[in-house]
Write a protein that holds these residues in place. Structure first.
Motif, mmCIF file in Angstrom:
data_model
loop_
_atom_site.group_PDB
_atom_site.id
_atom_site.type_symbol
_atom_site.label_atom_id
_atom_site.label_comp_id
_atom_site.label_asym_id
_atom_site.label_seq_id
_atom_site.Cartn_x
_atom_site.Cartn_y
_atom_site.Cartn_z
ATOM 1 N N THR B 236 4.466 10.414 -29.372
ATOM 2 C CA THR B 236 4.471 9.985 -28.011
ATOM 3 C C THR B 236 5.199 8.730 -28.149
ATOM 4 N N VAL B 245 12.645 13.525 -24.536
ATOM 5 C CA VAL B 245 11.495 13.779 -23.798
ATOM 6 C C VAL B 245 10.975 12.744 -22.861
ATOM 7 N N LEU B 247 8.300 11.952 -21.382
ATOM 8 C CA LEU B 247 7.010 11.680 -21.180
ATOM 9 C C LEU B 247 6.406 10.332 -20.980
ATOM 10 N N LEU B 249 3.011 8.470 -19.413
ATOM 11 C CA LEU B 249 2.062 8.629 -18.607
ATOM 12 C C LEU B 249 1.975 7.720 -17.379
ATOM 13 N N SER B 252 3.879 9.978 -15.060
ATOM 14 C CA SER B 252 3.200 11.197 -14.764
ATOM 15 C C SER B 252 1.842 11.072 -14.006
ATOM 16 N N GLU B 253 1.166 10.243 -14.699
ATOM 17 C CA GLU B 253 -0.404 10.104 -14.222
ATOM 18 C C GLU B 253 -0.496 8.802 -13.164
ATOM 19 N N TYR B 320 -12.190 13.170 -21.143
ATOM 20 C CA TYR B 320 -11.160 13.077 -22.259
ATOM 21 C C TYR B 320 -10.036 12.140 -21.105
ATOM 22 N N ASN B 321 -9.415 11.046 -21.682
ATOM 23 C CA ASN B 321 -8.603 10.365 -20.717
ATOM 24 C C ASN B 321 -7.571 9.682 -21.678
ATOM 25 N N GLN B 322 -6.438 9.423 -21.082
ATOM 26 C CA GLN B 322 -5.312 8.976 -21.583
ATOM 27 C C GLN B 322 -4.464 7.793 -21.057
ATOM 28 N N ILE B 329 0.558 7.480 -26.592
ATOM 29 C CA ILE B 329 -0.603 8.156 -25.856
ATOM 30 C C ILE B 329 -1.784 7.666 -26.766
#
Lengths: 154, 386
Positions: B236, B245, B247, B249, B252-253, B320-322, B329
């Motif tokens: 990650t 990629v 990705l 967070l 996205s989050e 669960y949290n990231q 991550i």
């Protein structure tokens, strides 16, 4: 997919998968016998497309006599999360490996073996990860003790 | 059904092939745990053929402290300070990850001031972490000056942190329910001065190192990893993004105040060492952009929505949290049985997962390239071992 749709889709794909209660996200519980088939489906089926195994760990429920194995999946294609859990008895904790679906599982499973003594059937290189090869016992089990542990004052 | 347990000895047993007098012999060499380019106590057992690396076997545990076991005997507040000791270069972001998991589980609502300050601190930390990486990266490849430059500029952010937090490395600043202290009155001025100072310096980084022929030769095309492999190996952060990629967070989050600011997710094309180098340099620019947008708009409010003396108990269940740290991550998994300390706490650390990319990328490169590849993965060993 949102959590509700995801749970319905998983239930359709694997009738033995039951929703896991008391989780903060979409979560299912499967019997250990169905784990491999479900994981394969989750990885390869394009409606799920879970291309990332974020995390794998275990929880020692010593009073129930089980280890709960937890897999956190994420799909970069759909952006959804799923937690998959399965339970194995503490006396003979054997589960199939998921390394063939996600390469990182090889190392995450080695950590769980090292800390909990869970045995992964089909794992190509199952050995200790952090501790030495001749270490006795599995430290993250609730009943673990060794000579160097300190008694905490009450 | 029987499961076979192997040992390191099994892996390192030589298979000598005497059939041909011309055959070369493969041999094993330890790199580390005290090797300067492993940045801490990481041991790599290398299977070499001449100078060519055939296989890399990472051996871990030299700084394993049992943080997860300790966590089972501590209160939720106490656990935050252990998170500093994971990836010490992302200490504040680690604090945030643990705090956010607890806050979500306990339904603690935060005000905007707390969110903005947390975001600012996290981005400063990211810049600081990448500065150190850049310096050390140069040094690993034989250029000593970048190390001095990186540390010189990193010092300014460490001073900013010290003024507000009181610590320079292990912060323990972001707490469940807010922040340990409010920001120092001079914080805004100092951060602005830093931005003004660092922008030309970042351009200097480029002229000093990026264009260097030796660096380009040693990085371009070396240690390639495609996006699918990177995902499968659990990479990650910049390592994954360099493989193309997107990705992140933060996008996205959109936790904290990231939803309110404009920034780009930097991605690479080839997934080689050069892309991993370039992605991090570019991320420093994006982080500065985020800080610029927020620094004049810190809302008024309290820095704590919950008194520090209040004991935290989480409802029974698992959480669960990231969050996105400087290296990828960080996931926090908490199983609560309703008591004051977690029944089980597990940390999905970015470096643990990123490290194994070395087993995929380093094969059939030379030993010297292995140093470049390892350095481009930017592993922090205490974060691997926990």
């Amino acid at each position: 997919m949102d959590s509700a749709n995801l749970l319905t889709a998983v239930a359709a794909a694997e009738p033995n998968a039951k929703p896991r209660e008391k989780a903060d996200r979409a979560a299912v519980q499967v019997p250990v016998g169905n784990l491999s088939a479900l994981m394969k489906r989750l990885r390869n089926d394009s409606t799920f497309a879970f291309d990332m195994l974020c995390d794998h760990t275990a929880v020692d429920w010593s009073e129930q006599g089980t280890f709960e194995l937890v897999y956190q999946l994420y799909s970069t294609v759909h952006g959804h999360y799923l937690m998959v859990t399965t339970s194995v008895p503490r006396v003979s904790p054997i589960v199939p490996t998921v390394r063939e679906f996600w390469r990182i599982a090889e190392f995450q499973e080695r950590e769980v073996y090292d800390m909990f003594g869970v045995l992964y059937d089909g794992h190509p290189d199952l050995r200790r990860l952090f501790l030495e090869d001749d270490w006795k016992g599995f430290p993250l089990r609730k009943d673990y003790t060794d000579d160097f542990m300190l008694e905490r004052p009450e | 059904m029987s499961v076979h347990i192997t040992t390191l000895d099994d892996r390192v047993r030589l298979r000598q092939d005497d059939s041909s007098p011309l055959s070369t012999q493969e041999y094993f060499v330890n790199m580390g745990p005290q090797h300067p380019s492993t940045h801490g106590v990481l041991r790599l057992v290398l299977k070499l053929d001449g100078e060519t690396v055939r296989e890399v076997i990472p051996v871990l545990g030299y700084i394993h402290r049992g943080i997860e076991k300790m966590g089972e005997h501590q209160s939720y507040r106490q656990f935050v300070h252990l998170s500093d000791r994971l990836d010490y270069l992302s200490a504040l972001i680690n604090n945030w990850a643990v705090s956010m998991t607890i806050e979500k589980a306990a339904n603690i609502e935060l005000n905007d001031r707390i969110q903005v300050i947390r975001t600012l601190m996290a981005e400063l930390q990211r810049i600081q972490s990448h500065q150190l990486w850049w310096g050390v990266f140069g040094m690993d490849l034989g250029a000593f000056t970048p190390f001095l430059y990186g540390f010189r500029d990193r010092e300014i952010i460490a001073d900013i942190f010290e003024e507000t937090v009181g610590a320079r490395l292990t912060m323990n600043y972001i707490q469940p329910g807010g922040l340990m202290y409010d920001i120092h009155p001079g914080f805004v001025k100092r951060v602005k001065a830093f931005l003004q100072y660092f922008k030309p310096k970042l351009a200097e980084y480029e002229t000093l190192l990026s264009g260097n022929v030796i660096l380009q030769e040693r990085l371009r095309g070396v240690g390639r990893m495609d996006g699918q492999t990177a995902l499968s190996i659990g990479a990650t952060g910049p390592v994954l993004r360099a493989s193309g990629v997107p990705l992140d967070l933060r996008k996205s989050e959109a936790y904290g105040s990231y939803g309110k600011v404009a920034f780009d997710v930097v991605i690479g094309k080839n997934g080689d060492c050069w892309d991993r180098y370039w992605v991090r340099l570019e991320e420093m620019r994006q982080s500065m952009k985020i800080v610029e947008q927020l620094i004049d708009n810190i809302p008024e409010g309290k820095h704590m929505v919950m008194k520090p003396a209040v004991k935290i108990k989480l409802p029974e269940g698992c959480y669960y949290n990231q969050v996105e740290t400087a290296r990828g991550i960080l996931g926090v998994y908490i199983v609560s049985d309703g008591k004051e300390s977690p029944y089980r706490i597990h940390l999905r650390t970015p470096n643990f997962n990123n490290l194994w990319a070395i087993t995929e990328t380093a094969a059939n490169w030379r030993l010297g390239d292995l140093v470049a590849i390892l350095s481009s993965l930017d592993v922090v060993v205490p974060d691997i071992d926990r």
